[in-house]
Write an enzyme that holds these catalytic residues in place. Structure first.
Site, PDB file in Angstrom:
ATOM      1  N   LEU A  14       0.824  -1.208   0.000  1.00  0.00           N
ATOM      2  CA  LEU A  14       0.000   0.000   0.000  1.00  0.00           C
ATOM      3  C   LEU A  14       0.856   1.255   0.000  1.00  0.00           C
ATOM      4  CD1 LEU A  14      -3.000  -0.890   2.318  1.00  0.00           C
ATOM      5  CD2 LEU A  14      -2.541  -1.491  -0.052  1.00  0.00           C
ATOM      6  N   ASP A  51      14.047   1.508  11.388  1.00  0.00           N
ATOM      7  CA  ASP A  51      13.329   0.395  12.017  1.00  0.00           C
ATOM      8  C   ASP A  51      12.291   0.979  12.972  1.00  0.00           C
ATOM      9  OD1 ASP A  51      12.424  -1.757  13.432  1.00  0.00           O
ATOM     10  OD2 ASP A  51      14.404  -2.470  14.038  1.00  0.00           O
ATOM     11  N   LEU A  52      11.021   0.702  12.730  1.00  0.00           N
ATOM     12  CA  LEU A  52       9.962   1.293  13.557  1.00  0.00           C
ATOM     13  C   LEU A  52      10.114   0.935  15.030  1.00  0.00           C
ATOM     14  CD1 LEU A  52       6.901   0.656  11.225  1.00  0.00           C
ATOM     15  CD2 LEU A  52       7.784   2.894  11.911  1.00  0.00           C
ATOM     16  N   PHE A  71       1.998   3.797   7.694  1.00  0.00           N
ATOM     17  CA  PHE A  71       1.535   2.528   7.114  1.00  0.00           C
ATOM     18  C   PHE A  71       2.503   1.384   7.409  1.00  0.00           C
ATOM     19  CE2 PHE A  71      -2.132   2.781   4.050  1.00  0.00           C
ATOM     20  CZ  PHE A  71      -2.581   4.020   4.463  1.00  0.00           C
ATOM     21  N   GLY A  72       3.582   1.652   8.113  1.00  0.00           N
ATOM     22  CA  GLY A  72       4.582   0.616   8.362  1.00  0.00           C
ATOM     23  C   GLY A  72       4.157  -0.344   9.460  1.00  0.00           C
ATOM     24  N   TYR A 136      -2.813  -9.135  15.221  1.00  0.00           N
ATOM     25  CA  TYR A 136      -2.686  -8.039  14.263  1.00  0.00           C
ATOM     26  C   TYR A 136      -3.750  -6.967  14.546  1.00  0.00           C
ATOM     27  CZ  TYR A 136      -2.828  -5.621   9.765  1.00  0.00           C
ATOM     28  OH  TYR A 136      -2.831  -4.665   8.786  1.00  0.00           O
ATOM     29  N   LYS A 140      -3.905  -2.854  16.207  1.00  0.00           N
ATOM     30  CA  LYS A 140      -4.658  -1.710  15.680  1.00  0.00           C
ATOM     31  C   LYS A 140      -5.469  -1.054  16.806  1.00  0.00           C
ATOM     32  CE  LYS A 140      -3.204  -2.458  11.472  1.00  0.00           C
ATOM     33  NZ  LYS A 140      -2.009  -1.696  11.026  1.00  0.00           N
TER      34      LYS A 140
END
Lengths: 279, 279, 279, 279, 279, 279
Positions: A14, A51-52, A71-72, A136, A140
């Protein structure tokens, strides 16, 4: 015009679609990801590897940012231990660094999986309670609650885009959940160009006849999708296997994620090392 | 009668109050905490030292547990990095280990700080949206969403006790938010002895005249507090400084937490090491 | 593709319109009604005469059905005694026989008259409480509750189509309530082809400017009507007599049914004979 | 003081408890049931044998009634065919005859089973949607909708008492659902003596700590139960078998009814004979 | 066709746009305002000068009216004393005179400023609570409550058009709030031609992508705006100054009115003279 | 302790009851009313004659006030013209003068008549929409909206006490609506001593079994009434005439006000003179 935008996950599926349109919305676009190189850059775009899960690298990448389009992440279900760094701590790092740099807003790729255990025959709006269907999705939920707090306490705005399925339409579920790339771009554009947003949530879905979610409460963002997966309905439905109404994958908003087992972490050794305290 | 209960945070202030009553509700009570020793044990009680942030230790402590009463955590606001291990990963470790051992239920010490940014003149019920007032509260949101998921996906029950203020009444806010120790014990008892609970949330507050929350939707748990902080009202109000209606500490459910700054993480180095993957 | 569909009320006004499109959605369409003959059959269609009030006949007609589209009933207000057989017991017979034959779903012609006593200036959604305006509407309430129970207890799905006015537009009310035949067909098609529906309710109304009901909560069904009665507005409104805002026929969703007297059953002799118990 | 009250089901378990108090609330009490004789009558009481499924007999029994307290019915789950006469048609006969005689109100013994499929950890109020758990419950839904219509269309008032469990406390469920006989009498008394009620619903449950329903919306009726099943909690919980959170009997408001199969009607012959039309 | 319509504020900006279309909807249109002359009259139109704050003049102007379209008022924020006559008492005078003359309905120019203090990222529907942002808005709240009462007590209908911004699009806010003149005319037309309306509220806004309000609950009125301010978005957003998310003018529905100070009435002498009592 | 409280309407029936308790809650109590003299003053009390409709007099009376307890008004239904000065403009004068003097809060005697047209068998909470039953009730709606605005725009707090019936219990309605004098005093005390209230609404009613309103959302104020009109029930109900369920006086919250005609203003001459503009 925005002076500086940062896009995380710029090398992802994305993120790749967003680089060009975002490069046109700001004087400077900083794209960032884990890879060494994301190919030819657009006018105004620079690339920073980061690196996040590492606050210093995130802090450096966000220097001077007016907005962050975040978006990472690991973009699939995985054991909690694997998601903890990039998806949980990564979100914290982005919000904290954005705040420290005085950014105005984070635009975040949230997901239907934050609310995926709601039954699909109950239309959900943007204020429905969290019911994650996976680790996952749990990440969020975490980032949405984090964004709410940074707005309430610190005035850092955020828009949380709960994307349904931004991929090819290959199943009956996708007739409702499809988000076309064009509509994704419109959605991100509106999340960026709306003058004030506070803390907002909006579903990322095209104008599908069978869309199972309700964006009325986010109307002020002006997201009006144009594409409609119904064009694929005859072909898809003709080959669809018989539906099973006892299967969460078919009855819940999260689709396959709603049915998949959470996985087993077994005897994982997980240690959280806070190096700051060691210094 | 329950065969085996596990109490985390048994050496903490609230945990200490729960050891005796819980020891009477099960044939075996396993108390656990970070310290080496929690003093004289009650009949049926054993003590196991365990670090919540370490899955192996949690897994060992929960062996054979029918229920876990999870009160262990850093019990104050702290930088995210410090809370990540015990409060976030610790919650995951407890739920995952409880599931792996086939436990029926987790009773969790959640907190008003999961919803502390709601205005206090808006009575909040148990379905109100998350609005954490601190990283401490954010960890409570995380554990509530985690508990929701383990119930939806795996049938592991949980009761989330959003405790307001289980401490001496020394401020006007506490006239509404006080939870007496006796009422705490009743609350935990009901959370344990109710035959089925699914996923439930209930506020931990005494029967104060000025209680600002609504437990109607958790009525089936049968929590009926007996104490009332109004007995302290005259003394407290006489010496209360003038209220400031622009101060979140006075206008929000979270009280002081609603007003305190989130703190600055500066250039913290935070690395998440997943040792499992290294093996 | 569906193997076997059964259509009840196939000889009725609406049923007649559905025979051709339904015959194309399944390999086999069994049409049924009280009459001896419904004329030329479509490819794949067979006709079975059956009295809805007689369980044996319904059971026989539904043999092997995958889905039942249940439109058979007395389609007007009538004394309770007259509706009891076809509209109440008939609904039970259809659901019970569908369950006994292992059918997946019942698509039911419910009606606005199940909720017709709500005021028309209050937009009603698909979760509004029952407020029948007639015995006819009461039978619709009964079937909706029945369908809810068969889903909750036995996993038999149903979609309840609350049709407003599927007839020519001849009154101001119909400017809002009109359901065109094309939109009726789309509605039934979606109710049949949606893979899973659980228990669902949707209003059957065209895309009229003045439509007084809200289908947002049934969005996942993908019903998007195309016709709009506004084309008839000028002609209709020009000759409409002055409206009377004290008249339930004008102020309630049920229109004339909301105003009509329930009728008098007088000294009716009504006996319920359960022949099974006699055997 | 009321001139004439009619009590149906006067020979039943609950009806028997109501005869004496109702006889004191009116100058004349007409008790009715299927049996030949209900024993010694109270002052002001007369007995009329009548079959609820027979309109003429109901009409005769209700002559001159100001109010009807309608407790007559088969009071357990049974095949639909068996309930059709006394529970469905019987309700119609009572409302219609009450209306024809100019009665002011029907007080009806509805039941938790009208909404028994709602999850017990979701507190339900008096406006929650119908979700019957049995044909018995479905008949209660029918009578509530019928009562709503007679109020909306004809001004005949009704109070629907959704009784939970008016019986000895012998299970954990009953700790929440118990309705003591004294509280039953208070409930019926208030339903009778409140000057105007329109259409109202109220749960019939004692002041149990663990009561799982919410009567706030019916507050104007003034029902304030005094008894509390918590007195039986220790004894009951000590011998309660382990709870199973996958069992509807434990997780739903309807208890055992929520889990029981609906039964099989097989090839029942059911014919509805409307003798009026034959004349 | 309506026999006699009265339009107040006919000389104002919006009133001027309405004269021609309204003159076509009735055999006779009486336009009224404070000025001596409003220029050339349309066919069927007459002009009457009247002061809204004077009951006798209003009473005279409304003689024989079937409906009143009430747009007359001071159309900007002003001290309470200045608004009291035309905006508060004027509304009373219009409703009372309309009732005395047996009119069927008042169509009222209400305003977003009746609810202007709600946050703009919370979509508001037509049932949201009053939160006026100005004395101007407070007068709109007053007239809405007045209209509610005249309907409840006296059967005089009213439609309250909460107009957002019926003016040129010159700011980012107007991208959401714009009401084009054509859509204004459609809105008023529907408010007049809908046969029965009871008491209704509807937002006056075009079909803007960024419209921040929800008219679903007023759907029966059939208002379907056609224009969309998004055509001006690129030009407007390019020159928009940076948004400030702490500014009520940007974060609230009322826009600039939400931020402006209420003004200081100082030592105003305000006397209410009720001449009737003097006679 | 509060330094200076002002009580308006101090000579009225309810005001008279409040003088003594309020005199103990502040160092100085300024009582004000239209009469020349209110009799012997309590310790710390002074009396100032002032006309609420005259801003200068109100401004003078409120000098230095920390809080205003505003009970002054015409306390019965009357023509709009008569209420305009004291009830409408009077409320404005109080809020504006309170703000100009830097007061913290207004405690206002609102009324059930602000919402009196709601049906009594629908329990109303403190967020229910305004539905005034009289011009008297309309003035209460006005003051509530005014109070909301002064809080939103200027931070001036207010508590709106919607009193039901603070008078002897002489009717069946009063069994639900009674507010005892002791409970009135508790209510006003809590409205004064609660440290922060923002904008709040609470019903003024005793702990009657039959209380028809719901104060849950105002729980933080700590109002816990002690008295219960049920003690009068037997005597009242025995002599109550038959109820008429078509009579708004019996079916609506406002009781007799809900049924009374609004009165006829005839050809009243009403002129609003704004003397400030003349200077």
């Amino acid at each position: 015009m925005i002076e500086k935008l940062v896009l995380t996950g710029a090398g992802g599926r994305l993120g790749s679609y967003l680089r060009e349109p975002l490069s046109k919305m700001a004087e400077e676009l900083v794209s960032t990801d884990l890879v060494d190189d994301i190919g030819t850059l657009y006018a105004g775009e620079t690339y920073v590897k980061a690196d996040l899960a590492n606050y210093d690298e995130v802090f450096a990448a966000l220097e001077g940012a007016d907005m962050v389009v975040h978006f990472g992440a690991i973009v699939d279900e995985a054991p909690f231990e694997e998601l903890l760094g990039p998806n949980f701590v990564g979100a914290y790092n982005v919000w904290e660094a954005a705040y420290q740099h005085g950014a105005k807003r984070v635009v975040y790729a949230s997901s239907i999986h934050a609310v995926g255990m709601h039954a699909k025959n109950e239309c959900i709006d943007t204020e429905v309670a969290h019911r994650p269907d996976s680790f996952y999705g749990l990440a969020k939920c975490f980032a949405e609650d984090l964004g709410r707090m940074y707005w309430d306490k610190r005035g850092l705005e955020s828009v949380h885009l709960r994307i349904l399925s931004c991929a090819q339409v290959t199943s009956a579920r996708a007739l409702g959940s499809w988000l076309s790339y064009d509509d994704l771009i419109q959605l991100v554009t509106r999340a960026v160009d709306t003058p004030t947003v506070g803390f907002s949530v909006v579903y990322g879905v095209s104008n599908n006849d069978r869309s199972p979610v309700d964006n009325n409460k986010a109307a002020f963002l002006g997201y009006r999708p144009k594409d409609n997966a119904e064009q694929f309905a005859d072909a898809i439905l003709a080959k669809e296997p018989p539906a099973d109404s006892t299967d969460p994958a078919q009855m819940c908003h999260g689709g396959p994620f709603s049915a998949v087992d959470l996985g087993e972490s077994g005897l994982a050794q997980m240690n959280i090392v806070d190096d700051r305290k060691k210094n």
